[in-house]
Design a protein around this motif. Structure first.
Motif, PDB file in Angstrom:
ATOM      1  N   VAL A   1       0.870  -1.292   0.207  1.00 25.74           N
ATOM      2  CA  VAL A   1       0.074  -0.195   0.008  1.00 25.74           C
ATOM      3  C   VAL A   1       0.620   1.352  -0.202  1.00 25.74           C
ATOM      4  O   VAL A   1       0.614   2.129  -0.842  1.00 25.74           O
ATOM      5  CB  VAL A   1      -0.942  -0.016   1.247  1.00 25.74           C
ATOM      6  CG1 VAL A   1      -1.484   1.402   1.288  1.00 25.74           C
ATOM      7  CG2 VAL A   1      -2.017  -1.097   0.986  1.00 25.74           C
ATOM      8  N   ILE A   2       1.828   1.220   0.742  1.00 24.19           N
ATOM      9  CA  ILE A   2       2.943   2.376   0.857  1.00 24.19           C
ATOM     10  C   ILE A   2       3.539   2.603  -0.432  1.00 24.19           C
ATOM     11  O   ILE A   2       3.664   3.869  -0.935  1.00 24.19           O
ATOM     12  CB  ILE A   2       4.020   2.259   1.905  1.00 24.19           C
ATOM     13  CG1 ILE A   2       3.533   2.161   3.395  1.00 24.19           C
ATOM     14  CG2 ILE A   2       5.096   3.195   1.804  1.00 24.19           C
ATOM     15  CD1 ILE A   2       4.337   1.625   4.416  1.00 24.19           C
ATOM     16  N   CYS A   3       4.022   1.427  -0.924  1.00 22.83           N
ATOM     17  CA  CYS A   3       4.585   1.559  -2.452  1.00 22.83           C
ATOM     18  C   CYS A   3       3.700   1.990  -3.189  1.00 22.83           C
ATOM     19  O   CYS A   3       4.031   2.941  -4.379  1.00 22.83           O
ATOM     20  CB  CYS A   3       5.116   0.241  -2.819  1.00 22.83           C
ATOM     21  SG  CYS A   3       6.146   0.042  -4.310  1.00 22.83           S
ATOM     22  N   GLU A   4       2.307   1.709  -3.615  1.00 23.20           N
ATOM     23  CA  GLU A   4       1.373   2.242  -4.332  1.00 23.20           C
ATOM     24  C   GLU A   4       1.312   3.766  -4.269  1.00 23.20           C
ATOM     25  O   GLU A   4       1.269   4.459  -5.324  1.00 23.20           O
ATOM     26  CB  GLU A   4       0.186   1.721  -3.955  1.00 23.20           C
ATOM     27  CG  GLU A   4       0.172   0.236  -4.608  1.00 23.20           C
ATOM     28  CD  GLU A   4      -1.414  -0.180  -4.210  1.00 23.20           C
ATOM     29  OE1 GLU A   4      -2.250   0.457  -3.681  1.00 23.20           O
ATOM     30  OE2 GLU A   4      -1.311  -1.523  -4.408  1.00 23.20           O
ATOM     31  N   GLU A   5       1.107   4.212  -3.130  1.00 20.68           N
ATOM     32  CA  GLU A   5       1.151   5.711  -2.979  1.00 20.68           C
ATOM     33  C   GLU A   5       2.290   6.661  -3.408  1.00 20.68           C
ATOM     34  O   GLU A   5       2.352   7.670  -3.742  1.00 20.68           O
ATOM     35  CB  GLU A   5       0.936   6.135  -1.395  1.00 20.68           C
ATOM     36  CG  GLU A   5       0.718   7.483  -1.158  1.00 20.68           C
ATOM     37  CD  GLU A   5      -0.484   8.101  -1.558  1.00 20.68           C
ATOM     38  OE1 GLU A   5      -0.640   9.552  -1.327  1.00 20.68           O
ATOM     39  OE2 GLU A   5      -1.245   7.435  -2.040  1.00 20.68           O
ATOM     40  N   ILE A   6       3.648   5.931  -3.208  1.00 20.74           N
ATOM     41  CA  ILE A   6       4.795   6.665  -3.438  1.00 20.74           C
ATOM     42  C   ILE A   6       4.837   6.872  -4.930  1.00 20.74           C
ATOM     43  O   ILE A   6       5.425   7.677  -5.537  1.00 20.74           O
ATOM     44  CB  ILE A   6       6.119   6.045  -2.838  1.00 20.74           C
ATOM     45  CG1 ILE A   6       5.963   6.342  -1.252  1.00 20.74           C
ATOM     46  CG2 ILE A   6       7.392   6.437  -3.460  1.00 20.74           C
ATOM     47  CD1 ILE A   6       7.029   5.545  -0.494  1.00 20.74           C
ATOM     48  N   LEU A   7       4.556   5.813  -5.674  1.00 27.97           N
ATOM     49  CA  LEU A   7       4.620   5.589  -7.141  1.00 27.97           C
ATOM     50  C   LEU A   7       3.631   6.544  -7.544  1.00 27.97           C
ATOM     51  O   LEU A   7       3.837   7.338  -8.728  1.00 27.97           O
ATOM     52  CB  LEU A   7       4.221   4.147  -7.500  1.00 27.97           C
ATOM     53  CG  LEU A   7       5.547   3.034  -7.328  1.00 27.97           C
ATOM     54  CD1 LEU A   7       4.964   1.815  -7.678  1.00 27.97           C
ATOM     55  CD2 LEU A   7       6.491   3.623  -8.137  1.00 27.97           C
TER      56      LEU A   7
ATOM     57  N   GLN B   1      12.259  -0.591  -3.143  1.00 29.87           N
ATOM     58  CA  GLN B   1      13.493  -0.922  -3.867  1.00 29.87           C
ATOM     59  C   GLN B   1      13.491  -1.454  -5.271  1.00 29.87           C
ATOM     60  O   GLN B   1      14.023  -1.114  -6.238  1.00 29.87           O
ATOM     61  CB  GLN B   1      14.432  -1.542  -2.970  1.00 29.87           C
ATOM     62  CG  GLN B   1      14.894  -0.668  -1.602  1.00 29.87           C
ATOM     63  CD  GLN B   1      15.755  -1.434  -0.612  1.00 29.87           C
ATOM     64  OE1 GLN B   1      15.587  -2.600  -0.693  1.00 29.87           O
ATOM     65  NE2 GLN B   1      16.657  -0.952   0.212  1.00 29.87           N
ATOM     66  N   ASN B   2      12.367  -2.426  -5.115  1.00 33.97           N
ATOM     67  CA  ASN B   2      12.253  -3.133  -6.608  1.00 33.97           C
ATOM     68  C   ASN B   2      11.517  -2.154  -7.731  1.00 33.97           C
ATOM     69  O   ASN B   2      11.702  -2.424  -8.664  1.00 33.97           O
ATOM     70  CB  ASN B   2      11.190  -4.142  -6.176  1.00 33.97           C
ATOM     71  CG  ASN B   2      12.076  -5.526  -5.660  1.00 33.97           C
ATOM     72  OD1 ASN B   2      13.180  -5.509  -5.466  1.00 33.97           O
ATOM     73  ND2 ASN B   2      11.280  -6.461  -5.004  1.00 33.97           N
ATOM     74  N   ALA B   3      11.001  -1.149  -7.040  1.00 33.60           N
ATOM     75  CA  ALA B   3      10.247  -0.135  -7.867  1.00 33.60           C
ATOM     76  C   ALA B   3      11.261   0.900  -8.285  1.00 33.60           C
ATOM     77  O   ALA B   3      10.914   1.844  -8.796  1.00 33.60           O
ATOM     78  CB  ALA B   3       8.963   0.396  -7.313  1.00 33.60           C
ATOM     79  N   GLY B   4      12.451   1.001  -7.842  1.00 31.33           N
ATOM     80  CA  GLY B   4      13.485   1.819  -8.136  1.00 31.33           C
ATOM     81  C   GLY B   4      13.635   3.059  -7.171  1.00 31.33           C
ATOM     82  O   GLY B   4      13.997   4.167  -7.495  1.00 31.33           O
ATOM     83  N   ILE B   5      12.846   2.927  -5.933  1.00 27.24           N
ATOM     84  CA  ILE B   5      12.804   4.118  -5.099  1.00 27.24           C
ATOM     85  C   ILE B   5      13.811   3.912  -4.076  1.00 27.24           C
ATOM     86  O   ILE B   5      13.773   2.712  -3.406  1.00 27.24           O
ATOM     87  CB  ILE B   5      11.432   4.346  -4.655  1.00 27.24           C
ATOM     88  CG1 ILE B   5      10.123   4.428  -5.578  1.00 27.24           C
ATOM     89  CG2 ILE B   5      11.470   5.214  -3.334  1.00 27.24           C
ATOM     90  CD1 ILE B   5       8.868   4.072  -4.808  1.00 27.24           C
ATOM     91  N   GLU B   6      14.553   4.935  -3.804  1.00 25.95           N
ATOM     92  CA  GLU B   6      15.628   5.052  -3.029  1.00 25.95           C
ATOM     93  C   GLU B   6      15.034   5.189  -1.333  1.00 25.95           C
ATOM     94  O   GLU B   6      14.341   5.859  -1.156  1.00 25.95           O
ATOM     95  CB  GLU B   6      16.660   6.217  -3.239  1.00 25.95           C
ATOM     96  CG  GLU B   6      18.079   6.010  -2.174  1.00 25.95           C
ATOM     97  CD  GLU B   6      18.932   6.786  -2.595  1.00 25.95           C
ATOM     98  OE1 GLU B   6      20.032   6.977  -1.953  1.00 25.95           O
ATOM     99  OE2 GLU B   6      18.788   7.804  -3.802  1.00 25.95           O
ATOM    100  N   VAL B   7      15.635   4.376  -0.355  1.00 28.78           N
ATOM    101  CA  VAL B   7      15.004   4.438   0.882  1.00 28.78           C
ATOM    102  C   VAL B   7      16.134   4.816   1.783  1.00 28.78           C
ATOM    103  O   VAL B   7      17.100   4.065   1.920  1.00 28.78           O
ATOM    104  CB  VAL B   7      14.129   2.893   1.199  1.00 28.78           C
ATOM    105  CG1 VAL B   7      13.462   3.353   2.734  1.00 28.78           C
ATOM    106  CG2 VAL B   7      13.219   2.718   0.117  1.00 28.78           C
ATOM    107  N   ILE B   8      15.744   6.031   2.411  1.00 25.88           N
ATOM    108  CA  ILE B   8      16.822   6.379   3.334  1.00 25.88           C
ATOM    109  C   ILE B   8      16.285   6.315   4.978  1.00 25.88           C
ATOM    110  O   ILE B   8      15.270   6.423   5.309  1.00 25.88           O
ATOM    111  CB  ILE B   8      17.159   7.927   3.193  1.00 25.88           C
ATOM    112  CG1 ILE B   8      17.595   8.146   1.834  1.00 25.88           C
ATOM    113  CG2 ILE B   8      18.552   8.286   4.123  1.00 25.88           C
ATOM    114  CD1 ILE B   8      18.670   7.377   1.283  1.00 25.88           C
ATOM    115  N   VAL B   9      17.170   5.632   5.715  1.00 24.86           N
ATOM    116  CA  VAL B   9      16.886   5.533   7.182  1.00 24.86           C
ATOM    117  C   VAL B   9      17.958   6.447   8.038  1.00 24.86           C
ATOM    118  O   VAL B   9      18.975   6.830   7.435  1.00 24.86           O
ATOM    119  CB  VAL B   9      16.930   4.075   7.564  1.00 24.86           C
ATOM    120  CG1 VAL B   9      16.091   3.378   6.933  1.00 24.86           C
ATOM    121  CG2 VAL B   9      18.139   3.397   7.692  1.00 24.86           C
ATOM    122  N   PRO B  10      17.380   7.001   9.312  1.00 23.28           N
ATOM    123  CA  PRO B  10      18.157   7.746  10.008  1.00 23.28           C
ATOM    124  C   PRO B  10      19.624   7.018  10.524  1.00 23.28           C
ATOM    125  O   PRO B  10      19.584   5.985  10.295  1.00 23.28           O
ATOM    126  CB  PRO B  10      17.236   8.170  11.392  1.00 23.28           C
ATOM    127  CG  PRO B  10      15.954   7.714  11.071  1.00 23.28           C
ATOM    128  CD  PRO B  10      16.013   6.554   9.811  1.00 23.28           C
TER     129      PRO B  10
END
Length: 229
Positions: free
Chosen positions: A107-113, A139-148
């Motif tokens: 669900v999160i991935c859908e919204e970000i796309l 990540q599979n959708a090519g979105i970079e995920v950053i953590v603190p």
């Protein structure tokens, strides 16, 4: 309307949000003509958390799978976990039960796309931030995920476990989280931040978050309502 099944108790505060919002929103959508049938299988949070902390993932998957099957047997057609961290064994649960759950990460991935973001931050429990189960779809959708940074991750995890899981919301904690997000924006260039723990909306929202705030609970509830109706 399809009957909704929730695996709750992880923790109780987020379970309350799901129950209240699903009822009130569907009541409003139907002009006070209908409210959903909801079953909740509430797990022992301490037991489930110990499984996660000790990396006893088989025991966790077996425990949650039992709850999922109970919901299915009670007639629930839309079934989900109400905690991001419990998705650490999502794939194992689906294999154990042969039941497709409404996934928070998807669900999160859908919204970000939909919003066309390419780089997002993620806050959550220490397990959510340091492992890949909530990041994999992104990540599979090519979105970079950053953590603190490490110290910030530890502080966030402590505040979630010792405060938010118990329904304790402090202004001092809000300021700490705002500072962390602002730092991620300035040093890493995040365009938005994912609230990857279902207790985080108790603290952060679109009005007080330094960047666009992707509320996993809100997005998940919207999806559940759509599917149920």
């Amino acid at each position: 309307m399809k009957k909704i099944g929730l695996v709750g108790g992880t923790g109780p505060e987020s379970t309350l949000m799901y129950y209240k919002e699903l009822n009130s929103r569907i009541d409003k959508i139907t002009n006070s003509k209908q409210m959903p049938e909801i079953n909740i299988e509430s797990v022992d949070f301490r037991k489930a958390w110990d499984f996660v902390a000790n990396k006893n993932y088989k025991a966790l998957a077996d425990y949650l799978s039992e709850k999922i099957i109970n919901l299915k047997n009670s007639g629930c057609e839309i079934i989900t976990l109400t905690a991001g961290t419990m998705h650490i064994v999502y794939e194992e649960i689906v294999k154990n039960t042969n039941i497709e759950l409404v996934s928070i990460p998807k669900v999160i991935c859908e919204e970000i796309l939909n919003k066309k973001y390419s780089k997002v931050g993620m806050l959550g429990t220490i397990f959510t931030m340091e492992q890949d189960f909530l990041k994999k779809d992104l990540q599979n959708a090519g979105i970079e995920v950053i953590v603190p940074e490490k110290d910030d991750r530890e502080l966030i995890a402590k505040r979630i476990l010792k405060e938010l899981e118990l329904g304790i919301v402090k202004d001092t904690t809000l300021k700490e989280f705002q500072q962390i997000i602002t730092k991620m924006k300035s040093t890493q260039g995040i365009q938005a931040v994912i609230l990857g723990c279902t207790e985080l909306p108790l603290l952060l929202n679109p009005k007080n978050c330094p960047v666009d705030c992707l509320d996993s609970v809100e997005l998940h509830i919207q999806k559940l309502i759509k599917l149920a109706m």
